[in-house]
Design a protein around this motif. Structure first.
Motif, PDB file in Angstrom:
ATOM      1  N   GLU A  30      61.279  19.859  56.932  1.00  0.00           N
ATOM      2  CA  GLU A  30      59.828  19.675  56.945  1.00  0.00           C
ATOM      3  C   GLU A  30      59.128  20.395  55.794  1.00  0.00           C
ATOM      4  O   GLU A  30      57.918  20.226  55.603  1.00  0.00           O
ATOM      5  N   CYS A  31      59.865  21.202  55.027  1.00  0.00           N
ATOM      6  CA  CYS A  31      59.245  22.082  54.036  1.00  0.00           C
ATOM      7  C   CYS A  31      59.208  21.456  52.647  1.00  0.00           C
ATOM      8  O   CYS A  31      60.102  20.700  52.266  1.00  0.00           O
ATOM      9  N   LYS A  32      58.174  21.817  51.886  1.00  0.00           N
ATOM     10  CA  LYS A  32      58.144  21.481  50.465  1.00  0.00           C
ATOM     11  C   LYS A  32      59.093  22.399  49.698  1.00  0.00           C
ATOM     12  O   LYS A  32      59.780  21.972  48.775  1.00  0.00           O
ATOM     13  N   THR A  33      59.107  23.670  50.061  1.00  0.00           N
ATOM     14  CA  THR A  33      59.946  24.655  49.389  1.00  0.00           C
ATOM     15  C   THR A  33      61.413  24.339  49.626  1.00  0.00           C
ATOM     16  O   THR A  33      61.808  23.954  50.727  1.00  0.00           O
ATOM     17  N   ARG A  34      62.222  24.534  48.593  1.00  0.00           N
ATOM     18  CA  ARG A  34      63.671  24.373  48.727  1.00  0.00           C
ATOM     19  C   ARG A  34      64.203  25.574  49.505  1.00  0.00           C
ATOM     20  O   ARG A  34      63.878  26.727  49.187  1.00  0.00           O
ATOM     21  N   VAL A  35      65.024  25.342  50.520  1.00  0.00           N
ATOM     22  CA  VAL A  35      65.500  26.411  51.399  1.00  0.00           C
ATOM     23  C   VAL A  35      67.025  26.437  51.450  1.00  0.00           C
ATOM     24  O   VAL A  35      67.664  25.424  51.728  1.00  0.00           O
ATOM     25  N   PHE A  36      67.591  27.611  51.159  1.00  0.00           N
ATOM     26  CA  PHE A  36      69.011  27.871  51.386  1.00  0.00           C
ATOM     27  C   PHE A  36      69.134  29.037  52.359  1.00  0.00           C
ATOM     28  O   PHE A  36      68.133  29.674  52.712  1.00  0.00           O
ATOM     29  N   SER A  37      70.358  29.327  52.775  1.00  0.00           N
ATOM     30  CA  SER A  37      70.540  30.410  53.746  1.00  0.00           C
ATOM     31  C   SER A  37      71.896  31.076  53.603  1.00  0.00           C
ATOM     32  O   SER A  37      72.910  30.414  53.388  1.00  0.00           O
ATOM     33  N   PHE A  38      71.884  32.411  53.727  1.00  0.00           N
ATOM     34  CA  PHE A  38      73.093  33.174  54.021  1.00  0.00           C
ATOM     35  C   PHE A  38      73.206  33.249  55.535  1.00  0.00           C
ATOM     36  O   PHE A  38      72.284  33.730  56.210  1.00  0.00           O
ATOM     37  N   LEU A  39      74.305  32.759  56.071  1.00  0.00           N
ATOM     38  CA  LEU A  39      74.501  32.748  57.523  1.00  0.00           C
ATOM     39  C   LEU A  39      74.857  34.146  58.015  1.00  0.00           C
ATOM     40  O   LEU A  39      75.804  34.768  57.518  1.00  0.00           O
TER      41      LEU A  39
END
Length: 374
Positions: free
Chosen positions: A100-109
């Protein structure tokens, strides 16, 4: 086709950027008028989109919570990387939010299944499931960039260095890095450094926590730190509420201890009440410390893209993803504060002006809040 006219590179030279299908086609002095044209006012710089490699971009778990777009494009950051807010139990929720976001999102699990639902998530080794970690990476390969282990006394309980060994073992099988939060001992920083491999990340590298910062007057620690750097362990700032010291940063600069990435460890509380406030504020602190504009901007563009193994980001080269951050550098006196309440005078201010993200050019106002431009 989209053409950006008149922006300044950080070396001061003006350029025109041609973009097609979300990718950079050319950066040139020549003016191109095919397609839409966005003219950038004189004095506005352009860089690859800013990447914040350590945030808490999941709104659910207080106090370490925020919405990706609030700490992302609305403050000039085009990519946020959540640093372990979610484990296997809740990573699907972050994925759904990401869509749903405009911002690009990554994650460290987070290596704990529960993530930051509790704040001592590594005190129970039964909550660490390599099987579920592998399943999460299989399910969300494009979003997950590595593992997060918070190696701090309040988090690990009586487990010592064991959670980090589990994280490193999983990371090796996944061919992904581990981001390690260093806080109050135990475990000691020297024991943490012994476990880390090439590509792993030490965040909060300029903290001033007693007995567990990079300057403990301990020759063994000094040697272990240099060895870790030589074998390719990265140092990340991870400012946060209690993890950044001007004194430590100055000493590191004097001793030529390099950090790779400037990140905020931002969430709602330290965004609103400080001392973090925004990525721009954090960058201003490094300008005030004496780092050049080029060094500072590379630490939120090219360097984090390298650390994340995302070469399509962090560059203005042909073929790179056309995420861009536009900003001004203005003369302004300000008093900046670190996590301990120490102050530093600044004479210039980096101020976000706009972002280009997903083909959309979005301008910002004087309060760093962005307004959409049609």
């Amino acid at each position: 086709m989209l053409n950006i006219h008149g922006a300044s590179l950080i070396n001061g030279k003006q350029c025109n950027i041609t973009i097609k299908n979300g990718y950079i086609q050319d950066v040139t002095k020549e003016e191109v008028y095919e397609g839409d044209v966005i003219s950038v006012p004189e004095g506005v710089y352009v860089s690859p989109g800013w990447i914040d490699i350590h945030t808490h971009a999941f709104p659910k778990f207080e106090p370490y919570c925020a919405h990706p777009d609030i700490i992302g494009y609305k403050s000039g950051v085009t990519t946020v990387v959540d640093a372990g807010s979610c484990g296997a139990d809740n990573i699907e929720e972050l994925y759904e939010l990401n869509l749903e976001c405009k911002t690009r999102v990554f994650s460290f699990l987070n290596i704990s299944n529960v993530g930051l639902k509790v704040l001592n998530e590594l005190a129970d080794l039964a909550a660490i499931s390599p099987r579920r970690i592998y399943e999460s990476f299989h399910k969300y390969p494009d979003m997950l960039v590595g593992l997060k282990a918070r190696m701090s006394a309040s988090v690990i309980g009586e487990n010592g260095i064991k959670p980090l060994h589990i994280a490193r073992s999983c990371a090796k099988k996944l061919n992904k890095p581990v981001m390690v939060h260093i806080g109050s001992a135990p475990p000691k920083l020297q024991d943490i450094l012994k476990v880390l491999a090439k590509g792993d990340i030490v965040t909060h590298c300029f903290n001033e926590k007693e007995g567990n910062n990079i300057f403990n007057n301990d020759p063994v620690l000094t040697n272990l730190l240099q060895e870790a750097i030589k074998r390719g362990v990265y140092l990340d700032v991870g400012h946060g509420t209690s993890s950044f010291s001007f004194r430590t940063a100055k000493k590191a600069m004097q001793k030529k201890i390099p950090f790779q990435t400037i990140s905020t460890d931002i969430y709602e509380t330290n965004r609103i009440h400080g001392p973090v406030y925004s990525m721009a504020t954090t960058l201003n602190k490094f300008l005030a410390l004496g780092y050049s504009l080029e060094e500072v901007i590379r630490s939120v563009t090219e360097k984090p893209a390298q650390v994340l193994n995302k070469p399509q980001l962090g560059s203005l080269k042909k073929g790179s993803v056309a995420d861009l951050t536009f900003f001004k550098v203005e003369k302004k006196h300000a008093v900046l504060t670190d996590s301990l309440g120490n102050t530093l005078d600044a004479s210039v201010e980096i101020k976000p002006y706009a972002v280009l993200l997903g083909g959309e050019y979005i301008e910002c106002d004087n309060e760093y809040e962005l307004k959409e431009s049609n």
